[in-house]
Design a protein around this motif. Structure first.
Motif, PDB file in Angstrom:
ATOM      1  N   ALA A 266       0.832  -1.205   0.000  1.00 37.53           N
ATOM      2  CA  ALA A 266       0.000   0.000   0.000  1.00 37.53           C
ATOM      3  C   ALA A 266       0.865   1.253   0.000  1.00 37.53           C
ATOM      4  O   ALA A 266       0.599   2.203  -0.746  1.00 37.53           O
ATOM      5  CB  ALA A 266      -0.914  -0.005   1.216  1.00 37.53           C
ATOM      6  N   LEU A 267       1.915   1.256   0.811  1.00 34.92           N
ATOM      7  CA  LEU A 267       2.808   2.421   0.857  1.00 34.92           C
ATOM      8  C   LEU A 267       3.497   2.643  -0.483  1.00 34.92           C
ATOM      9  O   LEU A 267       3.734   3.785  -0.880  1.00 34.92           O
ATOM     10  CB  LEU A 267       3.834   2.262   1.977  1.00 34.92           C
ATOM     11  CG  LEU A 267       3.271   2.340   3.392  1.00 34.92           C
ATOM     12  CD1 LEU A 267       4.349   1.966   4.405  1.00 34.92           C
ATOM     13  CD2 LEU A 267       2.694   3.711   3.681  1.00 34.92           C
ATOM     14  N   ALA A 268       3.828   1.568  -1.181  1.00 35.91           N
ATOM     15  CA  ALA A 268       4.486   1.687  -2.482  1.00 35.91           C
ATOM     16  C   ALA A 268       3.571   2.337  -3.519  1.00 35.91           C
ATOM     17  O   ALA A 268       4.043   2.932  -4.482  1.00 35.91           O
ATOM     18  CB  ALA A 268       4.945   0.317  -2.966  1.00 35.91           C
ATOM     19  N   LEU A 269       2.258   2.242  -3.318  1.00 36.21           N
ATOM     20  CA  LEU A 269       1.306   2.876  -4.241  1.00 36.21           C
ATOM     21  C   LEU A 269       1.329   4.388  -4.113  1.00 36.21           C
ATOM     22  O   LEU A 269       0.942   5.113  -5.026  1.00 36.21           O
ATOM     23  CB  LEU A 269      -0.124   2.387  -3.962  1.00 36.21           C
ATOM     24  CG  LEU A 269      -0.389   0.912  -4.184  1.00 36.21           C
ATOM     25  CD1 LEU A 269      -1.810   0.576  -3.719  1.00 36.21           C
ATOM     26  CD2 LEU A 269      -0.194   0.527  -5.638  1.00 36.21           C
ATOM     27  N   SER A 270       1.758   4.864  -2.971  1.00 34.38           N
ATOM     28  CA  SER A 270       1.786   6.292  -2.714  1.00 34.38           C
ATOM     29  C   SER A 270       3.045   6.914  -3.297  1.00 34.38           C
ATOM     30  O   SER A 270       4.118   6.343  -3.253  1.00 34.38           O
ATOM     31  CB  SER A 270       1.751   6.546  -1.202  1.00 34.38           C
ATOM     32  OG  SER A 270       1.967   7.900  -0.935  1.00 34.38           O
ATOM     33  N   SER A 271       2.904   8.107  -3.793  1.00 35.63           N
ATOM     34  CA  SER A 271       4.080   8.798  -4.340  1.00 35.63           C
ATOM     35  C   SER A 271       4.798   9.605  -3.269  1.00 35.63           C
ATOM     36  O   SER A 271       5.773  10.282  -3.565  1.00 35.63           O
ATOM     37  CB  SER A 271       3.652   9.715  -5.480  1.00 35.63           C
ATOM     38  OG  SER A 271       2.721  10.667  -5.005  1.00 35.63           O
ATOM     39  N   THR A 272       4.297   9.535  -2.022  1.00 35.94           N
ATOM     40  CA  THR A 272       4.916  10.270  -0.926  1.00 35.94           C
ATOM     41  C   THR A 272       6.246   9.613  -0.581  1.00 35.94           C
ATOM     42  O   THR A 272       6.280   8.441  -0.226  1.00 35.94           O
ATOM     43  CB  THR A 272       4.015  10.270   0.323  1.00 35.94           C
ATOM     44  OG1 THR A 272       2.754  10.817  -0.032  1.00 35.94           O
ATOM     45  CG2 THR A 272       4.632  11.069   1.449  1.00 35.94           C
TER      46      THR A 272
END
Length: 123
Positions: free
Chosen positions: A114-120
């Motif tokens: 899920a974190l990898a989906l974020s561009s943050t």
């Protein structure tokens, strides 16, 4: 904690939710936990800057994650689906063009995905 990292975790199973919460904390993220659509929507409204989300597809009392997913899409917040109900939710899954991780799955892997989906970027 990662600067501003907030991950919404929606699951109606307390043990799964707790595992996801611990995995998020291990990734230095602030977990926002919810067991139903109302709680999840309240988190989205109250916490500006939700980084990403993990959504269980089938919730209690006939609820699905669909309203939450639509709100996340409207706000351009990435999410993934985490479900053990794949054969009963084909319509919902098809309607939501999102990455899916079938249950059971390693909570750490679910949160990292899920974190990898974020561009943050990691802070």
């Amino acid at each position: 904690m990662r600067e501003g990292c907030r991950i919404l975790l929606l699951d109606d199973e307390p043990l799964i939710l707790m595992d996801l919460e611990f995995a998020a904390e291990d990734q230095e993220c602030n977990p926002l936990t919810a067991t139903n659509v109302r709680e999840a929507m309240a988190h989205i409204e109250a916490h500006e800057g939700v980084t990403c989300a993990v959504l269980d597809v089938t919730l209690r009392d006939g609820e699905t994650c669909l309203p939450v997913a639509r709100e996340l899409e409207r706000r351009a917040i990435p999410y993934l689906l985490h479900s053990g109900d794949l054969n009963r939710q084909e319509g919902t899954l098809a309607e939501l063009n999102a990455q899916l991780i079938a249950k059971p799955a390693c909570s750490r892997r679910v949160v990292e995905t899920a974190l990898a989906l974020s561009s943050t970027p990691a802070g």
